[in-house]
Design a protein around this motif. Structure first.
Motif, PDB file in Angstrom:
ATOM      1  N   VAL A 153       0.823  -1.182  -0.015  1.00 33.37           N
ATOM      2  CA  VAL A 153       0.020   0.164  -0.092  1.00 33.37           C
ATOM      3  C   VAL A 153       0.648   1.145  -0.121  1.00 33.37           C
ATOM      4  O   VAL A 153       0.374   2.312  -0.199  1.00 33.37           O
ATOM      5  CB  VAL A 153      -0.853   0.105   1.069  1.00 33.37           C
ATOM      6  CG1 VAL A 153      -1.758  -1.260   1.181  1.00 33.37           C
ATOM      7  CG2 VAL A 153      -0.076   0.210   2.555  1.00 33.37           C
ATOM      8  N   LEU A 154       2.237   1.078   0.357  1.00 36.04           N
ATOM      9  CA  LEU A 154       2.960   2.297   0.414  1.00 36.04           C
ATOM     10  C   LEU A 154       3.659   2.897  -0.942  1.00 36.04           C
ATOM     11  O   LEU A 154       4.013   3.827  -0.677  1.00 36.04           O
ATOM     12  CB  LEU A 154       4.078   2.103   1.340  1.00 36.04           C
ATOM     13  CG  LEU A 154       3.716   1.125   2.663  1.00 36.04           C
ATOM     14  CD1 LEU A 154       5.075   1.067   3.576  1.00 36.04           C
ATOM     15  CD2 LEU A 154       2.903   2.196   3.668  1.00 36.04           C
ATOM     16  N   PHE A 155       3.662   2.163  -1.665  1.00 37.44           N
ATOM     17  CA  PHE A 155       4.762   2.653  -2.841  1.00 37.44           C
ATOM     18  C   PHE A 155       3.878   2.827  -4.363  1.00 37.44           C
ATOM     19  O   PHE A 155       2.808   2.223  -4.569  1.00 37.44           O
ATOM     20  CB  PHE A 155       5.738   1.492  -3.189  1.00 37.44           C
ATOM     21  CG  PHE A 155       6.707   1.523  -2.080  1.00 37.44           C
ATOM     22  CD1 PHE A 155       6.561   0.345  -1.065  1.00 37.44           C
ATOM     23  CD2 PHE A 155       7.708   2.347  -1.871  1.00 37.44           C
ATOM     24  CE1 PHE A 155       7.258   0.293   0.049  1.00 37.44           C
ATOM     25  CE2 PHE A 155       8.364   2.004  -0.831  1.00 37.44           C
ATOM     26  CZ  PHE A 155       8.331   1.307   0.181  1.00 37.44           C
ATOM     27  N   GLY A 156       4.544   3.660  -5.056  1.00 38.65           N
ATOM     28  CA  GLY A 156       3.906   3.900  -6.417  1.00 38.65           C
ATOM     29  C   GLY A 156       5.123   4.190  -7.293  1.00 38.65           C
ATOM     30  O   GLY A 156       6.291   3.900  -7.124  1.00 38.65           O
ATOM     31  N   GLN A 241       8.951  11.740   0.570  1.00 36.38           N
ATOM     32  CA  GLN A 241       7.938  11.332   0.696  1.00 36.38           C
ATOM     33  C   GLN A 241       7.527  10.036   1.073  1.00 36.38           C
ATOM     34  O   GLN A 241       6.998   9.272   0.040  1.00 36.38           O
ATOM     35  CB  GLN A 241       6.693  11.893  -0.337  1.00 36.38           C
ATOM     36  CG  GLN A 241       6.983  13.221  -1.124  1.00 36.38           C
ATOM     37  CD  GLN A 241       6.453  14.303   0.207  1.00 36.38           C
ATOM     38  OE1 GLN A 241       5.105  14.245   0.344  1.00 36.38           O
ATOM     39  NE2 GLN A 241       7.228  14.712   0.833  1.00 36.38           N
ATOM     40  N   ALA A 242       8.040   9.708   2.124  1.00 34.65           N
ATOM     41  CA  ALA A 242       7.864   8.251   2.701  1.00 34.65           C
ATOM     42  C   ALA A 242       6.475   8.011   3.605  1.00 34.65           C
ATOM     43  O   ALA A 242       5.921   6.778   3.480  1.00 34.65           O
ATOM     44  CB  ALA A 242       8.880   7.770   3.678  1.00 34.65           C
ATOM     45  N   ASN A 243       6.299   9.057   4.120  1.00 37.24           N
ATOM     46  CA  ASN A 243       5.029   8.991   5.126  1.00 37.24           C
ATOM     47  C   ASN A 243       4.594  10.449   5.752  1.00 37.24           C
ATOM     48  O   ASN A 243       5.748  11.197   6.147  1.00 37.24           O
ATOM     49  CB  ASN A 243       5.478   8.116   6.309  1.00 37.24           C
ATOM     50  CG  ASN A 243       4.461   7.898   7.415  1.00 37.24           C
ATOM     51  OD1 ASN A 243       3.835   8.780   8.007  1.00 37.24           O
ATOM     52  ND2 ASN A 243       3.805   6.606   7.526  1.00 37.24           N
ATOM     53  N   ALA A 244       3.569  10.651   5.886  1.00 36.31           N
ATOM     54  CA  ALA A 244       3.187  12.196   6.122  1.00 36.31           C
ATOM     55  C   ALA A 244       3.508  12.541   7.683  1.00 36.31           C
ATOM     56  O   ALA A 244       3.429  13.487   8.035  1.00 36.31           O
ATOM     57  CB  ALA A 244       1.571  12.353   5.916  1.00 36.31           C
ATOM     58  N   ARG A 245       3.336  11.599   8.438  1.00 37.27           N
ATOM     59  CA  ARG A 245       3.546  11.666   9.901  1.00 37.27           C
ATOM     60  C   ARG A 245       4.908  12.035  10.253  1.00 37.27           C
ATOM     61  O   ARG A 245       5.278  12.763  10.897  1.00 37.27           O
ATOM     62  CB  ARG A 245       3.236  10.492  10.674  1.00 37.27           C
ATOM     63  CG  ARG A 245       1.678  10.382  10.725  1.00 37.27           C
ATOM     64  CD  ARG A 245       1.341   8.930  11.762  1.00 37.27           C
ATOM     65  NE  ARG A 245       1.579   7.952  11.203  1.00 37.27           N
ATOM     66  CZ  ARG A 245       2.453   6.942  11.705  1.00 37.27           C
ATOM     67  NH1 ARG A 245       2.665   7.137  12.812  1.00 37.27           N
ATOM     68  NH2 ARG A 245       2.611   5.574  11.251  1.00 37.27           N
ATOM     69  N   ILE A 246       5.914  11.739   9.137  1.00 33.80           N
ATOM     70  CA  ILE A 246       7.469  11.992   9.339  1.00 33.80           C
ATOM     71  C   ILE A 246       7.342  13.616   9.202  1.00 33.80           C
ATOM     72  O   ILE A 246       8.353  14.198   9.984  1.00 33.80           O
ATOM     73  CB  ILE A 246       8.045  11.206   8.505  1.00 33.80           C
ATOM     74  CG1 ILE A 246       8.252   9.742   8.660  1.00 33.80           C
ATOM     75  CG2 ILE A 246       9.718  11.813   8.268  1.00 33.80           C
ATOM     76  CD1 ILE A 246       9.069   8.794   7.867  1.00 33.80           C
ATOM     77  N   LEU A 247       6.679  13.985   8.231  1.00 30.36           N
ATOM     78  CA  LEU A 247       6.811  15.441   8.107  1.00 30.36           C
ATOM     79  C   LEU A 247       6.328  16.246   9.393  1.00 30.36           C
ATOM     80  O   LEU A 247       6.936  17.168   9.780  1.00 30.36           O
ATOM     81  CB  LEU A 247       6.031  15.916   6.853  1.00 30.36           C
ATOM     82  CG  LEU A 247       6.271  15.258   5.485  1.00 30.36           C
ATOM     83  CD1 LEU A 247       5.341  16.016   4.321  1.00 30.36           C
ATOM     84  CD2 LEU A 247       7.678  15.372   5.032  1.00 30.36           C
TER      85      LEU A 247
END
Ligand SMILES: O=C(O)C1CCN(c2ccc(-c3cc(CO)ccc3Cl)cn2)CC1
Length: 315
Positions: A153-156, A241-247
């Motif tokens: 679900v994580l990658f594009g 852009q790996a995960n919005a929570r990291i930002l």
């Protein structure tokens, strides 16, 4: 001379797969994916490989700067999902666009790829090159285990890049690249194993917690060290852009407004080496970042290797 970005471009394969589409084929939900990652959809290549995506970007870049392919001195492609081990994607691009005067090579440092490649390309310009392409491109969908919901679900898929040209105005103000190979097993993809003549290609696998903690601790620390007391003077932070929570965590730990951390993971998922140039191209396209406008931006890549790197640019 110094390298200066004179154009940006991107290419996404046309097929869009939403979280709800994935929920139809695996045990997941839009709610889980969106709340835990920020991702809402991703582009998935069909009948196109990494070289095809990068060729689109290369052609758009040449059009934007009104140059011939023969004007190029180099082509660097950052990718962890090449079509072949050889020829490199960069050589495939060179052949397709007939960049007869360019030397071409790939670099493989996963999600730090664009940052490493831009840093390296700048040095090629500083030692005599005049003009080149730096592109991050991935077809991660071919490397995923679509039965493993923790990664699928994580990658594009996607590609984006820049034209780098010789200028007397330095663009890269400060930089530092890192790697720590002893932690490399935390994110692996594409191991080719042959046991009794059976060839097995292993899919992308990730120790999510370990990488997440690496990003929100080690990588944050490296940005603090690069910026020292200049964090407030940076206009925009363009993080992998790996995960919005990291930002969110970066903004809090650096005590910088969250809106300075550009984000587009919701539209593309994690496209590894393509995430930063994709973000840059969109920001240039919508006027957030103005090439030649003297804004200060920081590019921060982090991921497989493990690798990470920060470039402080005055664009
Ligand atoms: O909330 C949860 O349960 C999960 C917890 C784990 N998550 C993660 C963990 C790591 C990454 C990641 C990947 C790469 C590879 O480009 C580089 C950098 C990072 Cl930080 C992305 N997502 C997803 C949500």
């Amino acid at each position: 001379s110094y390298g200066r970005i004179t154009a940006t471009a991107s290419y996404l394969p046309p097929k869009v797969v939403t979280n709800d589409d994935l929920a139809k084929v695996m045990e997941t939900s839009d709610e889980w994916i969106a709340s835990r990652t920020g991702i809402r959809q991703r582009h998935i290549a069909e009948n196109e490989n990494t070289s095809d995506l990068c060729i689109h970007v290369a052609n758009t870049l040449l059009q934007k700067v009104k140059k011939q392919s023969s004007d190029l001195d180099f082509i660097i492609i950052a990718t962890m999902t090449p079509d072949y081990h050889t020829p490199s994607v960069a050589c495939m691009v060179q052949g397709a666009i007939q960049a007869t005067n360019a030397y071409a090579f790939d670099i493989s440092v996963a999600c730090s790829g664009f940052v490493y490649a831009l840093s390296l390309a700048n040095k090629l310009i500083q030692t005599g090159a005049k003009c080149g392409l730096v592109i991050g491109g991935e077809v991660l969908s071919k490397m995923l285990d679509w039965q493993d919901r923790s990664t699928a679900v994580l990658f594009g898929d996607g590609a984006a890049g820049v034209v780098l040209e010789a200028s007397d105005q330095p663009m890269i103000v400060k930089e530092k690249l890192y790697s720590n190979g002893s932690l490399g097993q935390a994110l692996t993809s594409g191991l080719v194993e042959t046991t009794d003549y059976q060839k097995t290609v292993h899919p992308l696998q990730m120790e999510g917690r370990a990488i997440f903690d690496f990003a929100t601790r080690t990588v944050v620390q490296s940005v603090k060290e690069l910026l020292a007391d200049e964090a407030q003077s940076v206009d925009y932070f363009l993080l992998h852009q790996a995960n919005a929570r990291i930002l969110d965590i970066f903004a809090k730990k650096l005590q910088v407004p969250r809106e300075k951390f550009l984000q587009n993971i919701q539209h593309y998922g994690n496209t590894s080496a393509a995430t930063i140039p994709l973000l840059l191209d969109e920001a240039v396209g919508d006027g957030t970042i103005i090439l030649g406008g003297k804004q200060k931006i920081i590019l921060t890549g982090f991921g497989g290797g493990l690798t990470w790197g920060n470039l402080l640019l005055q664009v």
